[in-house]
Design a protein around this motif. Structure first.
Motif, mmCIF file in Angstrom:
data_model
loop_
_atom_site.group_PDB
_atom_site.id
_atom_site.type_symbol
_atom_site.label_atom_id
_atom_site.label_comp_id
_atom_site.label_asym_id
_atom_site.label_seq_id
_atom_site.Cartn_x
_atom_site.Cartn_y
_atom_site.Cartn_z
ATOM 1 N N ARG A 1 -12.009 -2.355 -8.669
ATOM 2 C CA ARG A 1 -10.740 -3.066 -8.876
ATOM 3 C C ARG A 1 -10.654 -3.692 -10.270
ATOM 4 N NH1 ARG A 1 -9.942 -0.759 -3.958
ATOM 5 N NH2 ARG A 1 -11.171 -1.771 -2.343
ATOM 6 N N GLN B 1 -6.107 -5.714 1.590
ATOM 7 C CA GLN B 1 -6.540 -5.480 0.213
ATOM 8 C C GLN B 1 -6.692 -6.743 -0.630
ATOM 9 O OE1 GLN B 1 -7.653 -2.645 -0.997
ATOM 10 N NE2 GLN B 1 -8.097 -3.667 -2.914
ATOM 11 N N GLU C 1 0.868 -1.183 0.000
ATOM 12 C CA GLU C 1 0.000 0.000 0.000
ATOM 13 C C GLU C 1 0.900 1.226 0.000
ATOM 14 O OE1 GLU C 1 -3.386 0.377 0.014
ATOM 15 O OE2 GLU C 1 -4.016 -1.689 0.239
ATOM 16 N N GLY D 1 -10.403 5.936 1.270
ATOM 17 C CA GLY D 1 -10.222 5.860 -0.172
ATOM 18 C C GLY D 1 -10.549 4.474 -0.651
ATOM 19 N N GLY D 2 -10.974 4.402 -1.876
ATOM 20 C CA GLY D 2 -11.284 3.090 -2.430
ATOM 21 C C GLY D 2 -11.338 3.172 -3.936
ATOM 22 N N SER D 3 -11.708 2.049 -4.535
ATOM 23 C CA SER D 3 -11.758 2.021 -5.992
ATOM 24 C C SER D 3 -12.531 0.801 -6.469
ATOM 25 C CB SER D 3 -10.340 1.973 -6.577
ATOM 26 O OG SER D 3 -9.618 0.863 -6.072
ATOM 27 N N LYS E 1 -9.255 -9.311 0.771
ATOM 28 C CA LYS E 1 -10.682 -9.017 0.587
ATOM 29 C C LYS E 1 -11.069 -9.196 -0.876
ATOM 30 C CE LYS E 1 -10.426 -3.898 0.482
ATOM 31 N NZ LYS E 1 -11.045 -2.673 0.953
ATOM 32 N N GLN F 1 -8.690 0.317 10.303
ATOM 33 C CA GLN F 1 -9.492 0.718 9.147
ATOM 34 C C GLN F 1 -10.818 -0.007 9.166
ATOM 35 O OE1 GLN F 1 -7.458 -0.009 5.430
ATOM 36 N NE2 GLN F 1 -6.433 1.958 5.518
ATOM 37 N N ARG G 1 1.890 -0.334 9.056
ATOM 38 C CA ARG G 1 2.758 0.263 8.036
ATOM 39 C C ARG G 1 4.003 0.816 8.717
ATOM 40 N NH1 ARG G 1 -1.932 2.970 4.070
ATOM 41 N NH2 ARG G 1 -3.193 1.085 4.154
ATOM 42 N N HIS H 1 -3.590 5.341 -6.400
ATOM 43 C CA HIS H 1 -4.231 4.670 -5.263
ATOM 44 C C HIS H 1 -3.385 3.448 -4.937
ATOM 45 C CE1 HIS H 1 -7.174 3.532 -2.437
ATOM 46 N NE2 HIS H 1 -7.820 2.652 -3.174
ATOM 47 N N HIS H 2 -3.686 2.340 -5.545
ATOM 48 C CA HIS H 2 -2.793 1.188 -5.477
ATOM 49 C C HIS H 2 -2.918 0.402 -6.766
ATOM 50 C CE1 HIS H 2 -6.475 -0.816 -4.499
ATOM 51 N NE2 HIS H 2 -6.511 -0.403 -3.260
ATOM 52 N N ASP I 1 -12.919 -1.595 6.712
ATOM 53 C CA ASP I 1 -12.545 -2.090 5.394
ATOM 54 C C ASP I 1 -13.746 -2.772 4.735
ATOM 55 O OD1 ASP I 1 -10.394 -2.465 3.552
ATOM 56 O OD2 ASP I 1 -10.389 -4.601 4.070
ATOM 57 N N GLY J 1 -14.332 -1.536 -3.554
ATOM 58 C CA GLY J 1 -14.492 -1.328 -2.115
ATOM 59 C C GLY J 1 -13.850 -0.049 -1.665
ATOM 60 N N ILE J 2 -13.656 -0.001 -0.374
ATOM 61 C CA ILE J 2 -13.138 1.230 0.242
ATOM 62 C C ILE J 2 -12.618 0.898 1.636
ATOM 63 C CG2 ILE J 2 -15.354 1.884 1.319
ATOM 64 C CD1 ILE J 2 -14.701 4.814 0.473
ATOM 65 N N ALA J 3 -11.793 1.757 2.171
ATOM 66 C CA ALA J 3 -11.426 1.656 3.595
ATOM 67 C C ALA J 3 -11.419 3.053 4.195
ATOM 68 C CB ALA J 3 -10.053 1.012 3.740
ATOM 69 N N ALA K 1 -2.847 -3.499 4.703
ATOM 70 C CA ALA K 1 -4.310 -3.430 4.572
ATOM 71 C C ALA K 1 -4.728 -4.809 4.074
ATOM 72 C CB ALA K 1 -4.719 -2.372 3.569
HETATM 73 N N1 ASP Z 1 -6.740 -0.924 0.830
HETATM 74 C C1 ASP Z 1 -6.966 0.485 0.560
HETATM 75 C C2 ASP Z 1 -6.230 1.342 1.583
HETATM 76 O O1 ASP Z 1 -5.812 0.848 2.619
HETATM 77 C C3 ASP Z 1 -8.387 0.846 0.590
HETATM 78 C C4 ASP Z 1 -9.177 0.227 -0.489
HETATM 79 O O2 ASP Z 1 -8.822 0.406 -1.666
HETATM 80 O O3 ASP Z 1 -10.174 -0.418 -0.196
HETATM 81 O O4 ASP Z 1 -6.101 2.538 1.379
#
Ligand code: ASP
Length: 467
Positions: free
Chosen positions: A371, A197, A173, A367-369, A200, A233, A219, A330-331, A235, A412-414, A195
């Protein structure tokens, strides 16, 4: 007799009750001794009269923070003695029996004072005493209630709460991992999740469809200001949804949390700048406010004003000039917009993503997206962020394989629970809403961690300290 709590005394006028707790303060007024007795619910005044000599002498020996049990009668206080600053200010207990359950040393700071002016290191070292103080305890109780609101809401919406492993593999992340050496597999390491991520997302491949977790994340960053090496978080991940489904779900939940909050704590009053929340294009935010986390309150000094805003239409990548490669905004799991897919090969910086961030009063709280759920696209993104073929297989082979077995579209989002609570409770630091926080340089002053370990333990783990 069954013990009751201080706040229950107001309904028990004329009755004999039993209370237990700590001596908050003791005051001698002429011949009368008063103590404020404290339990988890608050304070009650207990009165000792000289008529019962043994009891009176015992009461006179009491010191702050001693643990006591009191039996006595609940009396209405005479009109001019009513204390409207206390929930129990209309009553007091006329003591009949007193038992000292435990004595206490003089604490290193005043428990009865609410100020934060006390040295923070001392507060962290004696966190169990700091937590006795009203404000911090209240924050922790509200934290529990906000999390309860989240759990109830998500359950009602058909989500299941699921625990993902803590001993796992690196889940990038953008920070460094905390590593845990494996004793059974010398030279190999688990990583603590930054996370949940990938896990999930794998739950979506597994057909769970609606997942949430109050997840601890780790982290290992160079800590600045208000970051903690571990944090919590909220999540979420869902299948067969659009970006707006996630945003609506979270927006309604936050409105519920704000509504509940002022019931949980009657001293708080909150007002929303935008309802529904504002939606702002990333580019517009940068152009207009020079930041992707603008503080959009009408009165920037008012902590009771809540300006929630979604930042949408993010670019997928930014250029990392030092490393000469693209970095995900984001990631790496965030999906590009379908209509921009063809730009991935030619102009990656022009590709927009399906990322959404939530900002509150100038702080990013989540933040989320949507995927990526197709192997080919995911591989392409890995390559664009500079990963070699072998690295991709080694780090993400499991996810790519999973995508080949019917991965549903998902997103999703966290949300950062600590930051959200800090803002909702008008606190300046996340340490004020965390039970046992670490210092700015990652130390746990109470448990004295990190700490050296037994050479035997290191040997078992096949670890040699080189300096
Ligand atoms: N895993 C992401 C974060 O920790 C959140 C997400 O994209 O659901 O920021």
């Amino acid at each position: 007799m069954k013990r009751i709590l201080t706040n229950q005394t107001i309904e028990k006028c004329g009755e004999e009750v039993k209370l237990s707790g700590w001596v908050h303060v003791r005051r001698n007024h002429g011949k009368i001794i008063f103590i404020d007795l404290r339990d988890k619910k608050g304070l009650i005044q207990v009165v000792f009269l000289p008529e019962n000599n043994i009891l009176y002498k015992l009461a006179n020996s009491l010191r702050s923070e001693w643990v006591v049990e009191v039996i006595g009668k609940v009396n209405k206080r005479p009109g001019k003695m009513v204390n409207d600053k206390m929930i129990t200010g209309e009553v007091e207990i006329k003591a009949k029996e007193l038992k000292i359950l435990n004595r206490a040393k003089t604490p290193p700071f005043e428990i009865a004072e609410e100020g934060k002016e006390i040295n923070e290191e001392l507060r962290l070292k004696y966190r169990y005493l700091d937590l006795r103080r009203q404000k911090l305890k209240n924050n922790i109780f509200i934290r529990h209630k906000v999390i309860r609101t989240i759990r109830r809401y998500m359950d009602k919406k058909g989500f299941i709460e699921a625990e993902t492993p803590i001993l796992t593999k690196s889940t990038p992340e953008g920070a460094r991992d905390f590593l845990v050496p494996s004793r059974l597999h010398p030279g190999e390491f688990y990583a603590l999740p930054q996370a949940p991520q990938q896990l999930k997302q794998l739950l979506m491949v597994a057909g769970i469809e609606k997942y949430f977790q109050i997840a601890r994340c780790f982290r290992d960053e160079d800590l600045r200001g208000d970051r903690q090496p571990e944090f919590t978080q909220f999540d979420v991940e869902m299948s067969f949804i659009k970006q707006s489904d996630v945003m609506n779900l979270i927006e309604k939940l936050l409105l519920k949390i704000v509504k509940d909050l002022i019931v949980f704590d009657k001293t708080l009053s909150k007002k929303l700048t935008f309802n529904p929340f504002l939606k702002l294009d990333y580019n517009e935010a940068i152009k207009k406010y020079g930041t992707d986390k603008p503080d959009l309150r009408k009165d920037k000094k008012n902590p009771d004003e809540l300006a929630f805003a979604w930042i949408v239409n993010w670019p997928l990548f930014e250029w990392n000039n030092e490393e000469k490669r693209y970095d995900s905004c984001h990631h790496v799991f965030t999906s590009p917009r379908k209509e921009d897919l063809n730009l991935l090969d030619t102009e990656p910086l022009k590709v927009r993503s399906l990322q959404y961030d939530l900002v509150l009063n100038g702080t990013e709280i989540g933040g989320g997206s949507i995927r990526i759920h197709k192997r080919m696209i995911q591989e392409k993104i890995f390559k664009l962020v500079g990963l070699k073929k072998e690295e991709i297989e080694e780090k993400f082979g499991h996810l790519l394989r999973a995508f080949e077995y019917g991965a549903p579209p998902h997103g999703g989002i966290a949300l950062g629970i600590d930051r959200l609570l800090m803002l909702l409770l008008n606190e300046k630091s996340i340490r004020e809403v965390i039970l046992f926080p670490k210092t700015g340089d990652g130390k746990d002053l109470l448990m004295e961690a990190p700490s050296k370990v037994d050479p035997e333990q290191l040997k078992e783990l096949n670890i040699k300290i080189s300096s």
